[in-house]
Write a protein that holds these residues in place. Structure first.
Motif, short mmCIF file in Angstrom:
data_model
loop_
_atom_site.label_atom_id
_atom_site.label_comp_id
_atom_site.label_asym_id
_atom_site.label_seq_id
_atom_site.Cartn_x
_atom_site.Cartn_y
_atom_site.Cartn_z
N LEU A 299 34.58 49.33 43.15
CA LEU A 299 35.22 48.82 41.93
C LEU A 299 36.35 47.86 42.32
CD1 LEU A 299 35.55 52.16 39.90
CD2 LEU A 299 33.71 50.47 39.78
N HIS A 300 36.84 47.12 41.33
CA HIS A 300 38.00 46.28 41.60
C HIS A 300 39.22 47.17 41.91
CE1 HIS A 300 35.53 43.19 39.57
NE2 HIS A 300 36.19 42.36 40.34
N ASN A 301 40.17 46.58 42.65
CA ASN A 301 41.31 47.37 43.07
C ASN A 301 42.54 47.13 42.20
OD1 ASN A 301 42.28 44.89 43.90
ND2 ASN A 301 41.94 45.26 46.08
N ARG A 302 43.64 47.76 42.56
CA ARG A 302 44.89 47.68 41.79
C ARG A 302 45.40 46.24 41.70
NH1 ARG A 302 49.45 51.12 41.06
NH2 ARG A 302 50.99 49.96 39.84
N ARG A 303 45.29 45.50 42.80
CA ARG A 303 45.77 44.11 42.80
C ARG A 303 45.05 43.28 41.74
NH1 ARG A 303 45.10 40.99 48.35
NH2 ARG A 303 46.55 42.64 48.96
N TYR A 304 43.73 43.43 41.70
CA TYR A 304 42.96 42.68 40.71
C TYR A 304 43.31 43.13 39.29
CZ TYR A 304 38.97 40.46 38.45
OH TYR A 304 38.18 39.70 37.64
N PHE A 305 43.45 44.45 39.11
CA PHE A 305 43.79 44.97 37.79
C PHE A 305 45.11 44.40 37.28
CE2 PHE A 305 46.46 48.02 35.52
CZ PHE A 305 45.74 48.16 34.34
N ASP A 306 46.13 44.41 38.13
CA ASP A 306 47.45 43.95 37.69
C ASP A 306 47.41 42.53 37.15
OD1 ASP A 306 48.63 46.34 38.33
OD2 ASP A 306 49.31 45.70 40.32
N THR A 307 46.69 41.67 37.84
CA THR A 307 46.61 40.26 37.41
C THR A 307 45.71 40.11 36.18
OG1 THR A 307 46.94 39.53 39.68
CG2 THR A 307 46.00 37.93 38.14
N SER A 311 46.47 39.06 31.95
CA SER A 311 45.83 37.90 31.33
C SER A 311 45.07 38.30 30.07
CB SER A 311 44.89 37.23 32.33
OG SER A 311 44.15 36.19 31.74
N LEU A 312 44.30 39.39 30.15
CA LEU A 312 43.52 39.83 29.00
C LEU A 312 44.42 40.30 27.86
CD1 LEU A 312 40.57 41.77 30.67
CD2 LEU A 312 40.47 39.55 29.55
N THR A 313 45.50 40.98 28.19
CA THR A 313 46.43 41.43 27.16
C THR A 313 47.06 40.25 26.44
OG1 THR A 313 46.93 43.40 28.48
CG2 THR A 313 48.44 42.88 26.68
N HIS A 314 47.46 39.24 27.18
CA HIS A 314 48.06 38.05 26.58
C HIS A 314 47.07 37.35 25.66
CE1 HIS A 314 50.58 34.49 26.17
NE2 HIS A 314 49.53 33.75 26.52
N GLN A 315 45.82 37.21 26.12
CA GLN A 315 44.80 36.55 25.30
C GLN A 315 44.54 37.33 24.01
OE1 GLN A 315 41.23 35.86 27.56
NE2 GLN A 315 42.31 34.84 29.23
N ALA A 316 44.40 38.65 24.14
CA ALA A 316 44.12 39.47 22.96
C ALA A 316 45.29 39.43 21.98
CB ALA A 316 43.83 40.91 23.39
N ALA A 317 46.52 39.47 22.50
CA ALA A 317 47.70 39.47 21.63
C ALA A 317 47.84 38.16 20.88
CB ALA A 317 48.95 39.75 22.47
#
Length: 455
Positions: A299-307, A311-317
């Protein structure tokens, strides 16, 4: 373009002549009059290219080249051997020694500058790839990919030439080793090259009613063909076009009448370099993938998740869309390691990662957050949809024991999950993660093996 060039020749007059020519083009020039001196300078200086004479007493050019190519400090430096290509034995021995290119005596200025500039350009590209693929923290680390041997070179070549007497002779020579296609129409050749997969393009500059350099330019501008080596075939005394081709990024050239040995040597050189660069790029891509992937679960790791989550939260908001987050933790994971060992613990983590992957949609993102904690990002999912996905995952873990130790044991594993959903245009990734973490903590506090929604 400037670079540091090492000129090696036991005849001082030859050294001075090459030095003057190169300095006139603003190259920095180092000189050596023996193979031993060249090895010392190359190992202790940051050379971009070495021009090496073959006939030297003590340590000849062939042995000097072998030693340069066998030393990790100097193996990546391009070596141009000064030889007579009408002697096949010199060419074969030079290739076996690791030479990257050849210059024929007497050396013409256009040939000298073309070879040097091309090799410097390629070296800088490969240096960047080597740096990325080298192991961390070791400035002298060897790249993960070894240079390609001359014997391993193969490939598919397309020849664009509309003179039968020319392309038939060229194809006959090249077909002894390569898969060669001939195209007489340069415009259709461009589309064919873009559609098919080739390793090298040969373009004649003597095409009727068509400028061969235009085809080279078009190939350079297409993303799929931008990295393809291009070798042009020119008429004698056409130095102006040759220099324009060099500035355009053409890899190499041959001047008519074409010597069969030189043709084969130059094509092999270009293909060998391309194969090496391709393998380096693949190594870099794997390194980049490893930097964002968890090696145990895939699976993707913590580093990928943080970035990615920010980005997804900003787009959704900003766009008024829904987004949910599921934070999950394996219950009593420490006791699994303590009772059964870390190997079994790793098996549990791998299987859990697989079950997470099978439980989410293609648009969702699953990451290993750390230790036994995992996180799911669910775009376009409200609280109810996220809760349903979380409950499906919880039930799968609770009802389906995990086989471990080669199938000799089965462990019933439960998980706790916390779910949070975006709460409007002012919400942030940090706030969503905190709410999911608080919900997860409440699920554990209330007895584990359950899904808890954030307040």
């Amino acid at each position: 373009m400037t670079a540091r060039v090492l000129v090696v020749d036991d005849i001082v007059a030859n050294v001075k002549l090459l030095e003057a020519r190169l300095k006139a083009e603003y190259f920095e020039v180092l000189t050596a009059t023996s193979g031993f001196e060249a090895l010392d300078i190359a190992g202790n200086s940051d050379c971009d290219i070495i021009i090496l004479d073959i006939m030297m007493p003590g340590l000849d050019g062939f042995e000097t080249c072998r030693r340069l190519k066998s030393n990790p400090k100097t193996a990546h430096i391009p070596v141009v051997m000064v030889t007579a290509l009408d002697q096949p034995s010199d060419r074969v021995t030079g290739l076996e020694a690791g030479a990257d290119d050849f210059l024929t005596k007497p050396i013409k200025d256009v040939a000298l500058l073309t070879r040097v500039k091309n090799l410097v350009r390629v070296k800088r590209l490969i240096d960047e790839l080597r740096t990325r693929s080298a192991s961390r923290g070791d400035t002298m680390a060897q790249p993960a990919v070894a240079p390609v041997s001359e014997a391993a070179v193969t490939g598919r070549v397309i020849l664009v030439d509309d003179r039968p007497s020319s392309y038939e002779r060229l194809k006959t020579t090249l077909s002894k080793r390569f898969d060669v296609d001939v195209h007489t129409d340069p415009e259709s050749a461009l589309f064919h090259i873009a559609d098919e997969t080739y390793d090298l393009v040969i373009v004649s500059l003597s095409l009727r009613d068509y400028d061969g350099l235009r085809l080279c330019s078009q190939l350079q501008n297409l993303e799929k063909t931008r990295a393809l080596p291009i070798v042009i075939i020119s008429e004698p005394e056409n130095d102006g076009k040759l220099m324009r081709a060099l500035d355009m990024g053409v890899s190499d050239y041959l001047v008519r009448p074409i010597d069969a040995n030189e043709l084969m040597a130059r094509i092999v050189t270009q293909l060998r370099r391309k194969l090496y660069a391709d393998q380096l790029r693949e190594s870099v891509e794997q390194t980049m993938e490893m930097a964002i992937m968890d090696g145990l679960t895939g699976l993707h790791n913590r580093r990928y998740f943080d970035t990615h989550f920010k980005s997804l939260t900003h787009q959704a908001a900003t766009r008024g869309k829904t987004l949910s987050l599921v934070l999950t933790d394996i219950d009593f994971f420490k006791s699994i390691n303590d009772t059964h060992g870390h190997d079994v613990g790793d098996e549990v983590l791998r299987e859990f990662g697989d079950r997470i992957r099978r439980s989410v949609r293609g648009a969702d993102l699953a990451c290993r957050y750390g230790g036994e904690e995992f996180v799911l990002i669910l775009p376009d999912s409200d609280q109810d949809a996220a809760a349903a996905i979380a409950e499906r995952l919880r039930a799968r873990m609770d009802h389906d024991p995990i086989p471990v130790a080669g199938g000799q044991k089965q462990l019933t594993i439960t998980i706790s999950l916390g779910v949070s959903t975006i709460q409007g245009p002012e919400d942030t990734a940090e706030a969503m993660l905190k709410r999911a973490d608080e919900a997860l903590y409440k699920a554990k506090r209330d007895g584990r093996n359950r899904v808890m929604l954030a307040a």
